[in-house]
Design an enzyme around this catalytic site. Structure first.
Site, PDB file in Angstrom:
ATOM      1  N   THR A 106      -2.693  -7.437   6.703  1.00 17.62           N
ATOM      2  CA  THR A 106      -1.496  -8.198   7.055  1.00 17.62           C
ATOM      3  C   THR A 106      -1.663  -9.042   8.321  1.00 17.62           C
ATOM      4  OG1 THR A 106      -0.096  -6.597   5.968  1.00 17.62           O
ATOM      5  CG2 THR A 106       0.944  -7.954   7.649  1.00 17.62           C
ATOM      6  N   LYS A 125       8.190  -6.753   9.351  1.00 14.23           N
ATOM      7  CA  LYS A 125       7.107  -6.241  10.186  1.00 14.23           C
ATOM      8  C   LYS A 125       6.986  -7.059  11.467  1.00 14.23           C
ATOM      9  CE  LYS A 125       4.267  -4.892   6.226  1.00 14.23           C
ATOM     10  NZ  LYS A 125       2.956  -5.041   5.575  1.00 14.23           N
ATOM     11  N   ASP A 126       6.748  -6.384  12.568  1.00 10.83           N
ATOM     12  CA  ASP A 126       6.596  -7.096  13.845  1.00 10.83           C
ATOM     13  C   ASP A 126       5.473  -8.124  13.787  1.00 10.83           C
ATOM     14  OD1 ASP A 126       4.548  -5.156  13.818  1.00 10.83           O
ATOM     15  OD2 ASP A 126       5.192  -4.158  15.674  1.00 10.83           O
ATOM     16  N   ARG A 127       4.285  -7.700  13.311  1.00 11.51           N
ATOM     17  CA  ARG A 127       3.133  -8.612  13.302  1.00 11.51           C
ATOM     18  C   ARG A 127       3.382  -9.839  12.434  1.00 11.51           C
ATOM     19  NH1 ARG A 127       1.989  -3.730  10.993  1.00 11.51           N
ATOM     20  NH2 ARG A 127       1.386  -3.603   8.803  1.00 11.51           N
ATOM     21  N   ASP A 178       4.971  -5.816  -0.152  1.00  6.95           N
ATOM     22  CA  ASP A 178       3.800  -5.046   0.275  1.00  6.95           C
ATOM     23  C   ASP A 178       4.063  -3.546   0.169  1.00  6.95           C
ATOM     24  OD1 ASP A 178       1.099  -5.010   1.605  1.00  6.95           O
ATOM     25  OD2 ASP A 178       2.233  -3.912   3.116  1.00  6.95           O
ATOM     26  N   HIS A 216       2.029  -1.139  -2.362  1.00  5.66           N
ATOM     27  CA  HIS A 216       1.221   0.007  -1.921  1.00  5.66           C
ATOM     28  C   HIS A 216       1.618   1.272  -2.674  1.00  5.66           C
ATOM     29  CE1 HIS A 216      -1.316  -1.422   1.285  1.00  5.66           C
ATOM     30  NE2 HIS A 216      -0.320  -2.028   1.895  1.00  5.66           N
ATOM     31  N   ASP A 273      -0.431 -13.057   2.729  1.00 10.68           N
ATOM     32  CA  ASP A 273      -1.413 -12.628   3.731  1.00 10.68           C
ATOM     33  C   ASP A 273      -2.640 -11.972   3.102  1.00 10.68           C
ATOM     34  OD1 ASP A 273       0.216 -10.574   2.881  1.00 10.68           O
ATOM     35  OD2 ASP A 273       0.360  -9.605   4.842  1.00 10.68           O
ATOM     36  N   HIS A 274      -2.521 -11.559   1.847  1.00 16.10           N
ATOM     37  CA  HIS A 274      -3.621 -10.912   1.119  1.00 16.10           C
ATOM     38  C   HIS A 274      -3.090 -10.567  -0.261  1.00 16.10           C
ATOM     39  CE1 HIS A 274      -1.325  -7.271   1.790  1.00 16.10           C
ATOM     40  NE2 HIS A 274      -1.270  -7.591   3.067  1.00 16.10           N
TER      41      HIS A 274
HETATM   42 ZN   LIG Z   1       0.266  -7.500   4.263  1.00 11.39          ZN
END
Ligand SMILES: [Zn+2]
Length: 576
Positions: free
Chosen positions: A85, A167-169, A315, A319, A362-363
């Site tokens: 991510t 998500k923070d990132r 995401d 998962h 992101d992926h």
């Molecule tokens: Zn991700």
């Protein structure tokens, strides 16, 4: 009126055209207005093939609108690993590989402190809007400027740049170091938060948004399929295959409907965490983005603003259930509706004609290993003990041949200071050496590297292993895509000393159902779509990468590309 000589008239027209039209063209091109808003939409863990597998079920105004009115690249692949991510979100608006952005993983080992840190952790700032003591975050570890940063520079800070995600990132990294704000979802408070990196207190509109407890209305929500089950059987198979393995301790089930409580009797941390594994946080993000557009007046003047929105629910759901699950199919269909709602809103407030939009991920994600095994694809899990057992045995055999006890080689590899880590000894499939111990015993680092690499390659399921020395020396081959991707993900001050790569469809030391991170196409092939003035709509077959988004947006905006941008301007889709 007297009839004029047609030849003379023709001449006059030619003269007029030659003197006036080029001047007009010149004027148009030099003072052409920039778009009012750049909107980056990221879907976390979204493979390119989702657009094809579920495309016939999309509505007209979401993904399909972007593919119809924008330029879409089918062969868009990340050219780095690990495909996680933070590295992905650190790439799309910088145009830089992790080797340039410094964002080599979601977390890595900080050699200076001996601690495991995150891509955005920052002890020098405080959280705003959450519970006291919760960790805060900032873009301090991002080593490259973003499109937003560059717009802030050229507009003397008048451009507004805001990043939003669960998500923070994913909120922080695409917005950049000089962003006005980034907002993310906090699991303990169930609110949208930010940090003192950006300001000393949250804007009033954010506090108002949080006061309405937007997450709590989903407590006990029953997540059902949007469409009849037959559509899901056709594209995703049965709801409860043996490889979907959701333990009851997660307070969730393999099958629809999923009741979202997290085992709690009222909204609390367990519920907010469970909410992540549902499509509903994407709905919260759309509402929050709408509030940001209105209250921050994004796209309301001639200085181009930037809004980045990264949807995380995809995401979490991916998962837990894997890419071929009914749940991933359903969250994808719902994301299509989220995007339609967001685009309609932007159209009403700013006008899509004034907006430059990019969509990417992101992926991707690999099939659940047990699913890949059942399909005969060699799926499997490489146990932690196999990897470390072989490596430590080889180290001991070479450097403790007399079998002294205690074994002096026991501390040759670096352990993490954190107690609760479950991948102790390596992270991002990177192994870190303990330089102090190696120096103490006079061990030659190059020889030691060779011992570790050779040992790693004897572990069943490990395909490749590269040493730091190999990568730094450029001794890897740029024509070997795996080596190239390892090199593009290697930032010397942060990466480890040996980088391992599993065989396709295999995970190293992972217990999670489905994941990503590899250099293989299921993880690298993601959408890249750009829509807006100056872009020729169409389906493009040229190779592309999310690294190309930042330089292409910069070309369209007529600004300098971000500092470390090495992506390609996607000229095949640009109007001259
Ligand atoms: Zn991700």
């Amino acid at each position: 009126m007297r009839q004029r000589n047609p030849v003379a008239l023709g001449l006059a027209v030619i003269l007029l055209l030659s003197s006036v039209v080029p001047a007009q063209r010149r004027t148009q091109s030099t003072v052409q207005k920039r778009p009012k808003l750049v909107l980056l939409i990221v879907v976390d863990q979204f493979r390119y093939d989702y657009l094809e597998r579920f495309g016939d079920l999309f509505g007209p105004d979401g993904f399909r609108r972007l593919m119809r009115d924008g330029a879409s690249w089918t062969q868009s692949n990340y050219d780095h690993m690990p495909t996680y991510t933070a590295p992905g979100h650190g790439t799309m608006m910088t145009g830089a590989y992790p080797a340039e952005s410094g964002i080599i993983g979601n977390e890595w080992l900080d050699r200076a402190s001996g601690k495991r840190i995150t891509s955005v952790s920052d002890e020098s700032v405080k959280l705003l809007g959450g519970l006291p003591g919760d960790p805060a975050a900032s873009p301090s570890r991002l080593m490259a400027s973003t499109v937003g940063d560059e717009l802030r520079l050229v507009t003397n800070d008048r451009a507004k740049v805001i990043g939003i995600s669960v998500k923070d990132r994913s909120a922080i990294l695409p917005a950049g170091r000089h962003a006005n704000a980034a907002y993310w979802f906090n699991w303990t408070s169930g609110t949208m938060v930010s940090s003192t990196y950006y300001f000393n207190q949250l804007p009033a509109w954010v506090t108002t948004f949080n006061a309405a407890k937007p997450a709590d209305k989903y407590f006990g929500a029953k997540w059902e399929r949007l469409l009849p089950e037959s559509e899901y059987i056709k594209r995703a198979g049965p709801d409860n295959p043996s490889w979907e393995n959701v333990p009851s301790s997660w307070n969730d089930t393999n099958s629809f409907p999923h009741t979202i409580t997290g085992g709690a009797t009222s909204p609390n941390r367990n519920f907010y965490t469970a909410l992540d594994y549902s499509p509903y946080t994407n709905d919260i993000l759309v509402s929050f983005a709408q509030q940001a557009i209105v209250n921050e007046q994004l796209g309301q003047d001639d200085d181009t603003d930037v809004l980045t929105v990264s949807f995380s629910a995809n995401d979490y759901v991916g998962h837990r259930f894997g890419p071929y699950s009914q749940e991933v199919m359903d969250v994808t269909l719902r994301t299509d509706r989220n995007i339609a709602t967001l685009l309609d809103f932007v159209n009403a407030r700013v006008g899509l004609a004034n907006t430059l939009i990019a969509l990417t991920a992101d992926h991707g994600v690999s099939p659940i290993p047990e699913h890949a095994a059942a399909m005969g694809l060699g799926g499997g899990r490489v146990p932690f003990a196999d990897v470390m057992g072989k490596i430590q045995a080889a180290i001991s055999a070479r450097y403790n041949p007399q079998k002294k006890s205690p074994d002096p080689t026991a501390d040759y590899l670096l352990r993490f200071a954190e107690a609760n880590t479950w991948r102790e000894w390596f992270i991002n499939n990177n192994i870190y050496f303990n330089y102090d111990a190696l120096r103490r015993d006079g061990v030659n680092i190059e020889e030691f590297s060779n011992v570790v690499v050779a040992a790693a390659l004897t572990v069943p399921g490990i395909a490749r292993a590269f040493s730091r020395l190999q990568l730094l020396r450029g001794a890897t081959s740029i024509t070997d895509p795996i080596e190239r991707r390892a090199l593009h993900g290697f930032y010397p001050a942060r990466s480890g000393d040996v980088v391992m790569v599993a065989e396709p469809f295999k995970y190293i030391a992972e217990t999670i159902n489905a994941t990503h991170g590899s250099p293989y196409s299921y993880d690298t092939n993601v959408p890249t779509i750009i829509m807006g003035a100056g872009v020729n709509p169409g389906r493009y077959l040229e190779p592309a990468a999310p690294n190309d988004i930042a330089p292409t947006l910069s070309a369209l905006l007529r600004i300098t590309a971000p500092s470390n941008s090495t992506g390609r301007v996607l000229i095949e889709a640009l109007r001259k």
